[in-house]
Motif scaffolding. Structure first.
Motif, mmCIF file in Angstrom:
data_model
loop_
_atom_site.group_PDB
_atom_site.id
_atom_site.type_symbol
_atom_site.label_atom_id
_atom_site.label_comp_id
_atom_site.label_asym_id
_atom_site.label_seq_id
_atom_site.Cartn_x
_atom_site.Cartn_y
_atom_site.Cartn_z
ATOM 1 N N ILE A 69 0.803 -1.190 -0.054
ATOM 2 C CA ILE A 69 0.027 -0.183 -0.007
ATOM 3 C C ILE A 69 0.901 1.163 0.134
ATOM 4 C CG2 ILE A 69 -1.686 1.276 1.109
ATOM 5 C CD1 ILE A 69 -2.661 -1.433 2.547
ATOM 6 N N GLU A 70 0.486 2.131 -0.705
ATOM 7 C CA GLU A 70 1.045 3.407 -0.579
ATOM 8 C C GLU A 70 -0.003 4.552 -0.232
ATOM 9 O OE1 GLU A 70 2.722 4.540 -4.560
ATOM 10 O OE2 GLU A 70 3.776 2.733 -4.786
ATOM 11 N N ASN B 215 0.282 15.446 7.477
ATOM 12 C CA ASN B 215 0.344 16.559 7.402
ATOM 13 C C ASN B 215 0.196 17.258 8.840
ATOM 14 O OD1 ASN B 215 0.542 19.379 6.671
ATOM 15 N ND2 ASN B 215 -0.991 19.372 5.147
ATOM 16 N N ASP B 216 1.311 17.771 9.459
ATOM 17 C CA ASP B 216 1.232 17.935 11.077
ATOM 18 C C ASP B 216 1.159 19.724 10.836
ATOM 19 O OD1 ASP B 216 1.671 15.571 11.662
ATOM 20 O OD2 ASP B 216 3.861 15.795 11.738
ATOM 21 N N LEU B 217 0.330 20.233 11.710
ATOM 22 C CA LEU B 217 0.232 21.687 12.027
ATOM 23 C C LEU B 217 0.962 21.709 13.264
ATOM 24 C CD1 LEU B 217 -0.766 24.505 12.022
ATOM 25 C CD2 LEU B 217 -2.777 23.886 13.241
ATOM 26 N N TYR B 218 2.085 22.581 13.198
ATOM 27 C CA TYR B 218 3.004 22.942 14.470
ATOM 28 C C TYR B 218 2.416 24.199 15.050
ATOM 29 C CZ TYR B 218 6.332 19.159 13.486
ATOM 30 O OH TYR B 218 6.941 17.801 13.053
ATOM 31 N N ALA B 219 2.452 24.011 16.394
ATOM 32 C CA ALA B 219 2.009 25.500 17.326
ATOM 33 C C ALA B 219 2.650 25.200 18.701
ATOM 34 C CB ALA B 219 0.742 25.858 17.224
ATOM 35 N N ASP B 220 3.106 26.372 19.217
ATOM 36 C CA ASP B 220 4.022 26.343 20.615
ATOM 37 C C ASP B 220 4.869 25.361 20.576
ATOM 38 O OD1 ASP B 220 2.338 28.229 21.692
ATOM 39 O OD2 ASP B 220 1.043 26.936 22.641
ATOM 40 N N GLY C 54 -2.423 10.739 6.505
ATOM 41 C CA GLY C 54 -2.109 10.464 5.067
ATOM 42 C C GLY C 54 -3.241 9.548 4.715
ATOM 43 N N THR C 55 -3.687 9.514 3.509
ATOM 44 C CA THR C 55 -4.629 8.690 3.019
ATOM 45 C C THR C 55 -4.138 7.820 1.897
ATOM 46 O OG1 THR C 55 -5.494 10.555 1.388
ATOM 47 C CG2 THR C 55 -6.438 10.512 3.527
ATOM 48 N N HIS D 203 -15.768 5.682 -1.966
ATOM 49 C CA HIS D 203 -14.244 5.554 -2.499
ATOM 50 C C HIS D 203 -13.585 4.315 -2.095
ATOM 51 C CE1 HIS D 203 -14.957 8.667 -5.433
ATOM 52 N NE2 HIS D 203 -14.873 9.480 -4.691
ATOM 53 N N PRO D 204 -14.366 3.341 -1.532
ATOM 54 C CA PRO D 204 -13.771 2.323 -0.738
ATOM 55 C C PRO D 204 -12.565 1.631 -1.847
ATOM 56 C CG PRO D 204 -15.800 1.472 -1.612
ATOM 57 C CD PRO D 204 -15.535 3.090 -1.771
ATOM 58 N N TRP D 205 -11.532 0.980 -1.182
ATOM 59 C CA TRP D 205 -10.635 0.070 -2.074
ATOM 60 C C TRP D 205 -10.551 -1.244 -1.425
ATOM 61 C CZ3 TRP D 205 -5.924 -1.870 0.164
ATOM 62 C CH2 TRP D 205 -5.761 -1.361 1.301
ATOM 63 N N GLN D 206 -10.872 -1.630 -0.116
ATOM 64 C CA GLN D 206 -10.973 -3.094 0.380
ATOM 65 C C GLN D 206 -12.034 -3.438 1.218
ATOM 66 O OE1 GLN D 206 -7.249 -4.114 2.355
ATOM 67 N NE2 GLN D 206 -8.581 -5.365 3.652
ATOM 68 N N PHE D 207 -12.440 -4.497 1.050
ATOM 69 C CA PHE D 207 -13.683 -4.893 1.929
ATOM 70 C C PHE D 207 -13.413 -6.172 2.714
ATOM 71 C CE2 PHE D 207 -15.452 -3.302 -1.985
ATOM 72 C CZ PHE D 207 -16.347 -2.266 -1.628
ATOM 73 N N SER D 208 -13.738 -6.479 3.809
ATOM 74 C CA SER D 208 -13.663 -7.756 4.639
ATOM 75 C C SER D 208 -14.426 -7.756 5.673
ATOM 76 C CB SER D 208 -12.248 -7.870 5.041
ATOM 77 O OG SER D 208 -11.855 -6.936 5.808
ATOM 78 N N PRO D 209 -14.889 -9.032 6.103
ATOM 79 C CA PRO D 209 -15.961 -8.961 7.276
ATOM 80 C C PRO D 209 -15.173 -8.702 8.651
ATOM 81 C CG PRO D 209 -15.343 -11.096 6.470
ATOM 82 C CD PRO D 209 -14.741 -10.208 5.729
#
Length: 214
Positions: free
Chosen positions: A40-41, A46-51, A60-61, A174-180
């Protein structure tokens, strides 16, 4: 628990209407499974830095994946179906022989793909069906070696690109995999799940193996 086997790769034609509705049709067995894997790729987090620390994070998706499957063999008719090849006739000694042609007209179809993992949990065998919503196979490589004193079994390997499905509704985005959630006690039950996802539940009976035509 551990995985101890794999069986019954099944393909089905992938269809969508452009409005988020996806269906599958004409499932068929894609030879006999020896081994499979999905790499899988995904996009980077994506991080937001503060303090001086991470305050928020967008995970990531899934972007794509590579399916590799090894089968006991691959008959020419199966290769023709999964890679989208054509058949023409050639005269061989006065006989009309149908041949499969790899050329610029090849159009690999989009398919749904299912396979069954065999697990052992507390000394009990369980079966986990995995369905990949949308894949496209690449033309398989050719390889063989001479037979020696003892037979060394040779298998076939083929790869495919795994993509998000076009299905969008109240249950799927937008699924890419199914399993029970729960594994099945029988291989037949796991196969029935795959067939239900791939749109042909009526073709499977609770007991015994199904002989799906290539």
């Amino acid at each position: 628990m551990a995985i101890k086997g794999v069986s019954k790769p099944i393909c089905a034609e992938y269809n969508h209407d452009g409005a988020g509705n996806v269906t599958y049709s004409n499932p068929y067995k894609a030879d006999c499974a020896v081994e499979y894997g999905v790499e899988i790729e995904s996009g980077e987090d994506n991080d937001l830095y503060a303090d001086n620390k991470v305050k928020e994070q967008a995970a990531g998706t899934f972007s794509t994946a590579a399916l590799t499957i090894t089968t006991a063999d691959m008959e020419p008719k199966l290769s023709m179906k999964i890679v989208g090849l054509k058949s023409v006739e050639r005269d061989v000694g006065g006989a009309k022989i149908k041949e499969i042609v790899h050329d610029d007209d090849a159009r690999a179809p989009y398919l749904g793909f299912g396979i069954i993992e065999e697990h052992q949990i507390d000394n009990i065998t369980k079966y986990l069906p995995i369905v990949l919503a949308k894949i496209r196979f690449r033309d398989p490589n050719l390889a063989a070696k001479t037979r020696e004193g003892e037979i060394e079994w040779q298998t076939k390997e083929i790869t495919a690109t795994v993509m998000r499905s076009d299905q969008v509704d109240e249950n799927y985005n937008h699924p890419w995999q199914f399993s029970p959630e729960e594994m099945y006690d029988t291989e037949a039950g796991a196969e029935a799940y795959i067939m239900a996802v791939l749109g042909a539940a009526e073709q499977v009976t609770p007991q015994g193996d199904q002989n799906l035509e290539v």
